[in-house]
Write an enzyme that holds these catalytic residues in place. Sequence first.
Site, PDB file in Angstrom:
ATOM      1  N   HIS A 192      62.236 -29.708  41.669  1.00 34.02           N
ATOM      2  CA  HIS A 192      62.094 -28.187  41.777  1.00 34.02           C
ATOM      3  C   HIS A 192      60.830 -27.996  40.810  1.00 34.02           C
ATOM      4  O   HIS A 192      60.906 -27.882  39.798  1.00 34.02           O
ATOM      5  CB  HIS A 192      63.204 -27.534  41.440  1.00 34.02           C
ATOM      6  CG  HIS A 192      64.326 -27.707  42.515  1.00 34.02           C
ATOM      7  ND1 HIS A 192      65.573 -27.537  42.226  1.00 34.02           N
ATOM      8  CD2 HIS A 192      64.340 -28.083  43.766  1.00 34.02           C
ATOM      9  CE1 HIS A 192      66.326 -27.703  43.327  1.00 34.02           C
ATOM     10  NE2 HIS A 192      65.386 -28.144  44.450  1.00 34.02           N
ATOM     11  N   GLU A 246      61.083 -25.450  37.478  1.00 33.22           N
ATOM     12  CA  GLU A 246      62.325 -25.927  36.469  1.00 33.22           C
ATOM     13  C   GLU A 246      61.945 -26.765  35.360  1.00 33.22           C
ATOM     14  O   GLU A 246      61.840 -27.948  35.536  1.00 33.22           O
ATOM     15  CB  GLU A 246      63.500 -26.619  37.234  1.00 33.22           C
ATOM     16  CG  GLU A 246      64.119 -25.516  38.032  1.00 33.22           C
ATOM     17  CD  GLU A 246      65.349 -26.042  38.939  1.00 33.22           C
ATOM     18  OE1 GLU A 246      65.319 -27.481  38.749  1.00 33.22           O
ATOM     19  OE2 GLU A 246      65.890 -25.429  39.706  1.00 33.22           O
ATOM     20  N   HIS A 301      67.070 -30.994  35.949  1.00 33.48           N
ATOM     21  CA  HIS A 301      66.841 -29.719  36.578  1.00 33.48           C
ATOM     22  C   HIS A 301      66.827 -28.565  35.474  1.00 33.48           C
ATOM     23  O   HIS A 301      67.239 -28.724  34.700  1.00 33.48           O
ATOM     24  CB  HIS A 301      67.738 -29.495  37.882  1.00 33.48           C
ATOM     25  CG  HIS A 301      67.773 -30.225  38.888  1.00 33.48           C
ATOM     26  ND1 HIS A 301      67.211 -29.641  40.306  1.00 33.48           N
ATOM     27  CD2 HIS A 301      67.762 -31.423  39.487  1.00 33.48           C
ATOM     28  CE1 HIS A 301      67.264 -30.717  41.182  1.00 33.48           C
ATOM     29  NE2 HIS A 301      67.540 -31.843  40.539  1.00 33.48           N
ATOM     30  N   GLU A 338      71.711 -30.057  34.576  1.00 31.40           N
ATOM     31  CA  GLU A 338      71.141 -28.615  34.774  1.00 31.40           C
ATOM     32  C   GLU A 338      71.236 -28.151  33.226  1.00 31.40           C
ATOM     33  O   GLU A 338      71.973 -28.089  32.432  1.00 31.40           O
ATOM     34  CB  GLU A 338      72.134 -27.766  35.405  1.00 31.40           C
ATOM     35  CG  GLU A 338      72.457 -28.136  36.950  1.00 31.40           C
ATOM     36  CD  GLU A 338      71.437 -27.694  37.730  1.00 31.40           C
ATOM     37  OE1 GLU A 338      70.518 -27.039  37.207  1.00 31.40           O
ATOM     38  OE2 GLU A 338      71.358 -27.994  39.056  1.00 31.40           O
TER      39      GLU A 338
END
Length: 829
Positions: free
Chosen positions: A425, A428, A521, A593
């Site tokens: 992504h 990010e 991420h 994350e």
Amino acid sequence: MFPALETEVKQETLPDPYEDFMYHHLQYYGYFKGHRGSLPTSATHQHVWKNNPRYLLSGSFGERQGMIPDPLQKEKLLWPTCISSPVHRRIEAVSRDSLMLSSPLLRSRQLLHDEFGEVNPCLREPRDLFTFFSSSGPLQAPRWPIECEVIKENLHHIEWVPPQPEYFYQPTGNEKLPEIVGEEKGTVVFQLDSVPTEGSYFTSSRVGGKRGIIKELAVTLRGPEDKTLLFESRFESGNLQKAVRVDTYEYELTLRTDLYTNKHTQWFYFRVQNTRKDATYRFTIVNLLKPKSLYTVGMKPLMYSQLDAKTHNIGWRREGNEIRYYKNNRDDGQQAFYCLTWTIQFPHDQDTCFFAHFYPYTYTDLQCYLLSVANNPVQSQFCKLRTLCRSLAGNTVYLLTITNPSRTPQEAAAKKAVVLSARVHPGESNGSWIMKGFLDFILSNSPDAQLLRDIFVFKVVPMLNPDGVIVGNYRCSLAGRDLNRHYKTILKESFPCIWYTRNMIKRLLEEREVLLYCDFHGHSRKNNIFLYGCNNNDRKYWLHERVFPLMLSKNAPDKFSFHSCNFKVQKCKEGTGRVVMWRMGILNSYTMESTFGGSTLGNKRDTHFTTEDLKSLGYHVCDTLLDFCDPDRTKFMQCLTELKELLQQEIHKKFNELGQDMDLEGSWSDICLSDIESSTSGSDSSLSDGLPVHLLNVADELNQKKKMYKKKKKKPLQTRKQRNEQYQKNNLMQELKLTEDALSQLHGRDKGTSLDPSKMTSILTKSKERMQTEKPRPTVSCSPKRRTNSSQEPAADMKSHWSRNRYPATKRGRAAMTVYPSLHIYTYP
């Protein structure tokens, strides 16, 4: 014209046997019809090839595409600020004296085409075993879609860590909610033209993006008293589509959606000029799509002042007051938009400042970092840089293999693998900073780093989606789709980055055990750092997938939250890297994350994360790997015991919420873990939109071809063991048939008549001879097959003695090879 080359040609007096052979070979096949004397020598050609900047990096490009002249290599090259001026001068000198290449008539991929005033084809040199950046050559310039305008400026931001913690913004309750008026009542001061959205699709790319003269999109100032801000975002990773001035110091901003889509507005990164020091400016982004955001719980935007960086060595810092995140009052009837508003006071007059959602980390930043690694004489010995593939736009997707050279093939084969990736992504950028921290540590001379390189093979893809990073997308590639929902794709040409990543891991699994896979991420709704994993249904490894996250939470207690981790596998996440790698057999498969905000834990409570915080997590990943693989299983077993207690508490809590009372003694471990976990819908999820319309037919055709191939697929060749078993089975069947023939002759006689045993033996012998005459059996060697399996685990006696220095990796059940004292074998996986 080229004195250095002429000198080398004169020195080459003796004929080269290889050149003589290839001369006749090419002449025979019609590739070469010139004179022998005009053919450049191999030494001359080697000098030309190694000093031609057109080929300095192409040796690592993709599958067998190394030195092939193609349109991608005819574009301009980037001269980044990370290369020193003396190197620039050397490169320019080489570039002036280099030989240009054009070969429209040559059909062989093995031929180069040099110009010494006439056409002289010759075979190119073999590719180096380990190809990587050269300090004498430039980096590959980023390639942009041809619709994108790009300004000709190289931006560079210094790294800086604030001396004091940057605390979350505390709302006062008096924050203003500005009403959105739009360009009807305001003045457009910046707007991008011809931005490709949904309905269009990527066709081609070039260095520098759109051809032609770059337009001045900012307004023209009427004089020194004009206080209008000048906006710009047409640079690498920039994202701002429109700016509307609605008051003297107030602006409404519209973000550009991900290219070839109509959504995914979250990442912003833009520049403003012509600032005023004493004024309070207000910026309002009007087209955000997420109903929840960390801006509602105190997160601040980032600001960078060029004057502060130059004079005080201050970099990115959290700034902003009157921060509010709220729903837009202008509804277009299709989808709801949300607004982010904040006020700011610039530190200087006539300054150039940048605003960003998070600390930017561009494709050029990555290339400069990899260049420094490749030019480091120590690090380049155990870090090998490759090209995994080219992206849709032709940008290089890099693959790093990090491990210490092994002394024997057994040691090399005994190493387990760890696979890490980031930036699938593109918006990010947190993932890149964690990856940088990991690489900084694993490439260092720390004893722990050396130990990790001794016992593991690290496969690292630091930027999976370079196209999205370059154009400033938040979530998608130039295919207009979220790559982290398409890891099962069969469309190699449309999703090359993840197709090649999955294929690389598939091959790696055939060679050795992959201990851990982790994709880095960023998260826009939760604070702290946490992992998403996959529940394991095998009772033998029950709860083992949760041990690594729990250990990481103990090593980084003020950053990592184990209670925010989730291990439920949802159907909508089947296309993610985490789930696909888990399905392929990697038990410890995770998505890491990291928040865009900060921490709510320990000493860092209510403070924003800095780049140093994220880089430190990369170190903690390495530290946790050592704990996780420690042959002394004390820590591992303690974590398992703690996990069982936590799970019991969670189950009791669930039943209490449901108003049920259940005796869990002896049966609680049989409860499905997915039933007691909430979904990961709180993550930054985007449901898969399926394939773009223009790719649907391509996918259908590939599926049909795949089915036809399976139908026509020949029976695989048998192993020697299978052939021996078949041979023994055939022998047994023949013996049975002989016996049946003999019995049939017996039954053909009268019941009272007995058969002479000697005649019985004669019948069996004749039947056997007849069968040998009719169908001679081939001779099959029954020698045992040589073992080639390299995925066995290290011997138990080697695991039981762990000291944090060199860890000799050996294999269980493998015969020891003779090692000669005078011969050192260095084997790279």
